[in-house]
Design a protein around this motif. Structure first.
Motif, PDB file in Angstrom:
ATOM      1  N   ILE A   1       1.256  -1.139   0.374  1.00 23.74           N
ATOM      2  CA  ILE A   1      -0.283   0.249  -0.373  1.00 23.74           C
ATOM      3  C   ILE A   1       0.770   0.994  -0.032  1.00 23.74           C
ATOM      4  O   ILE A   1       1.882   0.852   0.294  1.00 23.74           O
ATOM      5  CB  ILE A   1      -0.655   0.197   1.607  1.00 23.74           C
ATOM      6  N   VAL A   2       0.498   2.321  -0.721  1.00 26.95           N
ATOM      7  CA  VAL A   2       0.990   3.199  -0.134  1.00 26.95           C
ATOM      8  C   VAL A   2      -0.463   5.068   0.362  1.00 26.95           C
ATOM      9  O   VAL A   2      -1.040   5.618  -0.485  1.00 26.95           O
ATOM     10  CB  VAL A   2       0.858   4.027  -2.042  1.00 26.95           C
ATOM     11  N   PRO A   3       0.449   4.445   1.816  1.00 31.16           N
ATOM     12  CA  PRO A   3      -0.441   5.955   2.662  1.00 31.16           C
ATOM     13  C   PRO A   3       0.144   6.893   1.790  1.00 31.16           C
ATOM     14  O   PRO A   3       1.315   7.096   1.356  1.00 31.16           O
ATOM     15  CB  PRO A   3      -0.107   5.248   4.152  1.00 31.16           C
ATOM     16  N   ASP A   4      -1.132   8.226   2.274  1.00 32.83           N
ATOM     17  CA  ASP A   4      -0.054   9.053   1.933  1.00 32.83           C
ATOM     18  C   ASP A   4       0.425  10.008   2.647  1.00 32.83           C
ATOM     19  O   ASP A   4       1.566  10.328   1.992  1.00 32.83           O
ATOM     20  CB  ASP A   4      -2.273  10.008   1.260  1.00 32.83           C
ATOM     21  N   VAL A   5       0.464   9.661   3.934  1.00 32.60           N
ATOM     22  CA  VAL A   5       1.563   9.838   4.519  1.00 32.60           C
ATOM     23  C   VAL A   5       1.761   8.829   5.926  1.00 32.60           C
ATOM     24  O   VAL A   5       0.774   7.752   6.436  1.00 32.60           O
ATOM     25  CB  VAL A   5       1.240  10.872   6.061  1.00 32.60           C
ATOM     26  N   ALA A   6       2.834   8.592   5.461  1.00 32.61           N
ATOM     27  CA  ALA A   6       3.674   7.609   6.467  1.00 32.61           C
ATOM     28  C   ALA A   6       4.345   7.720   7.640  1.00 32.61           C
ATOM     29  O   ALA A   6       5.424   7.882   6.746  1.00 32.61           O
ATOM     30  CB  ALA A   6       3.735   5.733   5.569  1.00 32.61           C
ATOM     31  N   ILE A   7       4.224   7.255   8.758  1.00 32.69           N
ATOM     32  CA  ILE A   7       4.687   7.921   9.728  1.00 32.69           C
ATOM     33  C   ILE A   7       5.730   6.895  10.350  1.00 32.69           C
ATOM     34  O   ILE A   7       4.746   6.012  11.178  1.00 32.69           O
ATOM     35  CB  ILE A   7       4.473   8.855  10.462  1.00 32.69           C
ATOM     36  N   PHE A   8       6.932   6.264  10.731  1.00 32.92           N
ATOM     37  CA  PHE A   8       7.506   5.585  11.260  1.00 32.92           C
ATOM     38  C   PHE A   8       8.495   6.702  12.385  1.00 32.92           C
ATOM     39  O   PHE A   8       8.775   6.951  11.987  1.00 32.92           O
ATOM     40  CB  PHE A   8       8.907   5.206  10.249  1.00 32.92           C
ATOM     41  N   LEU A   9       8.529   5.537  13.806  1.00 36.63           N
ATOM     42  CA  LEU A   9       9.561   6.180  14.606  1.00 36.63           C
ATOM     43  C   LEU A   9      10.563   5.804  14.452  1.00 36.63           C
ATOM     44  O   LEU A   9      11.186   4.361  13.250  1.00 36.63           O
ATOM     45  CB  LEU A   9       8.997   5.776  16.092  1.00 36.63           C
ATOM     46  N   TRP A  10      11.522   6.643  15.098  1.00 30.32           N
ATOM     47  CA  TRP A  10      12.921   6.806  14.417  1.00 30.32           C
ATOM     48  C   TRP A  10      13.536   5.171  14.333  1.00 30.32           C
ATOM     49  O   TRP A  10      14.270   4.702  13.467  1.00 30.32           O
ATOM     50  CB  TRP A  10      13.641   7.437  14.421  1.00 30.32           C
ATOM     51  N   ARG A  11      13.551   4.610  15.345  1.00 34.25           N
ATOM     52  CA  ARG A  11      14.186   3.510  15.768  1.00 34.25           C
ATOM     53  C   ARG A  11      13.994   2.134  15.219  1.00 34.25           C
ATOM     54  O   ARG A  11      14.102   0.843  15.019  1.00 34.25           O
ATOM     55  CB  ARG A  11      13.322   3.160  17.259  1.00 34.25           C
ATOM     56  N   ARG A  12      12.486   2.231  13.694  1.00 39.50           N
ATOM     57  CA  ARG A  12      11.616   1.647  13.290  1.00 39.50           C
ATOM     58  C   ARG A  12      11.943   1.913  11.917  1.00 39.50           C
ATOM     59  O   ARG A  12      11.586   0.995  10.908  1.00 39.50           O
ATOM     60  CB  ARG A  12      10.106   1.628  13.497  1.00 39.50           C
ATOM     61  N   ILE A  13      12.484   2.300  11.430  1.00 41.76           N
ATOM     62  CA  ILE A  13      13.109   2.749   9.667  1.00 41.76           C
ATOM     63  C   ILE A  13      14.372   2.313  10.003  1.00 41.76           C
ATOM     64  O   ILE A  13      14.992   1.723  10.459  1.00 41.76           O
ATOM     65  CB  ILE A  13      13.735   3.929   9.492  1.00 41.76           C
ATOM     66  N   PRO A  14      14.411   1.334   8.671  1.00 36.56           N
ATOM     67  CA  PRO A  14      15.056   0.326   8.562  1.00 36.56           C
ATOM     68  C   PRO A  14      16.041   0.572   7.834  1.00 36.56           C
ATOM     69  O   PRO A  14      16.700   0.399   6.522  1.00 36.56           O
ATOM     70  CB  PRO A  14      14.269  -0.724   7.915  1.00 36.56           C
ATOM     71  N   PHE A  15      17.067   1.535   8.574  1.00 34.04           N
ATOM     72  CA  PHE A  15      17.942   2.804   7.663  1.00 34.04           C
ATOM     73  C   PHE A  15      19.125   1.217   7.067  1.00 34.04           C
ATOM     74  O   PHE A  15      19.313   0.335   7.661  1.00 34.04           O
ATOM     75  CB  PHE A  15      18.890   3.541   8.416  1.00 34.04           C
ATOM     76  N   LEU A  16      19.343   1.651   6.157  1.00 35.70           N
ATOM     77  CA  LEU A  16      21.322   0.435   5.478  1.00 35.70           C
ATOM     78  C   LEU A  16      22.012   0.663   6.019  1.00 35.70           C
ATOM     79  O   LEU A  16      22.434   2.138   7.332  1.00 35.70           O
ATOM     80  CB  LEU A  16      20.918   1.828   4.078  1.00 35.70           C
ATOM     81  N   ILE A  17      23.401   0.529   6.250  1.00 36.66           N
ATOM     82  CA  ILE A  17      24.222  -0.005   6.830  1.00 36.66           C
ATOM     83  C   ILE A  17      24.657   1.053   6.951  1.00 36.66           C
ATOM     84  O   ILE A  17      25.453   2.003   8.100  1.00 36.66           O
ATOM     85  CB  ILE A  17      25.374  -1.052   6.123  1.00 36.66           C
ATOM     86  N   ASP A  18      24.732   2.099   6.169  1.00 37.79           N
ATOM     87  CA  ASP A  18      25.543   3.556   6.088  1.00 37.79           C
ATOM     88  C   ASP A  18      24.773   4.836   6.883  1.00 37.79           C
ATOM     89  O   ASP A  18      23.853   5.661   6.158  1.00 37.79           O
ATOM     90  CB  ASP A  18      25.833   4.001   4.529  1.00 37.79           C
ATOM     91  N   ASP A  19      23.507   4.612   7.321  1.00 35.48           N
ATOM     92  CA  ASP A  19      22.067   5.371   8.321  1.00 35.48           C
ATOM     93  C   ASP A  19      22.058   5.808   6.528  1.00 35.48           C
ATOM     94  O   ASP A  19      20.949   6.333   6.835  1.00 35.48           O
ATOM     95  CB  ASP A  19      23.405   5.940   8.787  1.00 35.48           C
ATOM     96  N   GLN A  20      21.172   5.532   5.241  1.00 35.06           N
ATOM     97  CA  GLN A  20      20.561   6.475   4.752  1.00 35.06           C
ATOM     98  C   GLN A  20      19.217   5.284   4.678  1.00 35.06           C
ATOM     99  O   GLN A  20      18.554   4.216   4.829  1.00 35.06           O
ATOM    100  CB  GLN A  20      21.195   6.052   3.054  1.00 35.06           C
ATOM    101  N   VAL A  21      18.754   6.021   4.652  1.00 42.72           N
ATOM    102  CA  VAL A  21      16.897   5.417   4.313  1.00 42.72           C
ATOM    103  C   VAL A  21      16.421   5.029   3.149  1.00 42.72           C
ATOM    104  O   VAL A  21      17.248   4.992   1.969  1.00 42.72           O
ATOM    105  CB  VAL A  21      16.230   6.534   4.157  1.00 42.72           C
TER     106      VAL A  21
END
Length: 187
Positions: A77-97
């Motif tokens: 799905i593609v919500p109009d706005v998807a808000i993620f708590l920072w700790r749940r963002i699956p950052f890449l090894i180099d801290d990129q989104v």
């Protein structure tokens, strides 16, 4: 909203298809293209993201993504706005989104467009809640109301000066009237 049913198409196969504009979602084996955003929709989407990110990004509390594909369970799905708590963002090894989010947002926001069927949109919010989201807003710009969904609670229909519930980690105070006041841009 147009729907295409491809009986043998799996979620994995859908995710390999080229992206469409506007975005398409994969729901119950159907490909459903979202309507093209119009003025009120775009304005609310942009300001909602800005309001959340203004109070949450620098402190690394949360981030509001506009129209982010979230694929989990049996849906994409593609919500109009998807808000993620920072700790749940699956950052890449180099801290990129990352490009791919294979989890539900903590807070999902949908803004009803005239071409959309409300129950399909609400169905996505309920699906997110079932799979771990904590909060959902269903914004109806035509009647200036917001239907709020919290896990394992009755929905709340909020209007006027009602204070909108947000995730407790995010310090944002906003009423329904304030949110819809963003639609006024003239003098």
């Amino acid at each position: 909203m147009s729907a295409t049913t491809l009986h043998s198409l799996t979620l994995e196969e859908f995710l390999k298809l080229p992206e469409t504009k506007p975005a398409s979602e994969y729901i119950n084996g159907e490909i459903i293209q979202k309507p093209m955003p119009k003025g009120r929709h775009s304005r609310l989407l942009g300001l909602l993201c800005a309001a959340v990110n203004q109070v949450a990004e620098d402190k690394r509390i949360a981030y509001a993504f506009p129209e982010l594909r979230c694929s989990f369970g049996e849906r994409s799905i593609v919500p109009d706005v998807a808000i993620f708590l920072w700790r749940r963002i699956p950052f890449l090894i180099d801290d990129q989104v990352p490009d791919n989010f294979e989890l539900p947002p903590d807070w999902t926001i949908e803004i009803l467009s005239p071409e959309q069927k409300p129950n399909k949109v609400i169905g996505n919010i309920l699906y997110c809640l079932k799979h771990g989201s904590r909060l959902g807003w269903f914004i109806d710009p035509d009647d200036f109301s917001i239907l709020v969904f919290l896990r394992e609670q009755q929905p709340l229909l909020l209007m006027g000066d009602d204070l909108l519930p947000v995730l407790p980690e995010i310090e944002l105070t906003l009423t329904v009237n304030q949110l819809f006041g963003w639609l006024k841009m003239g003098s």
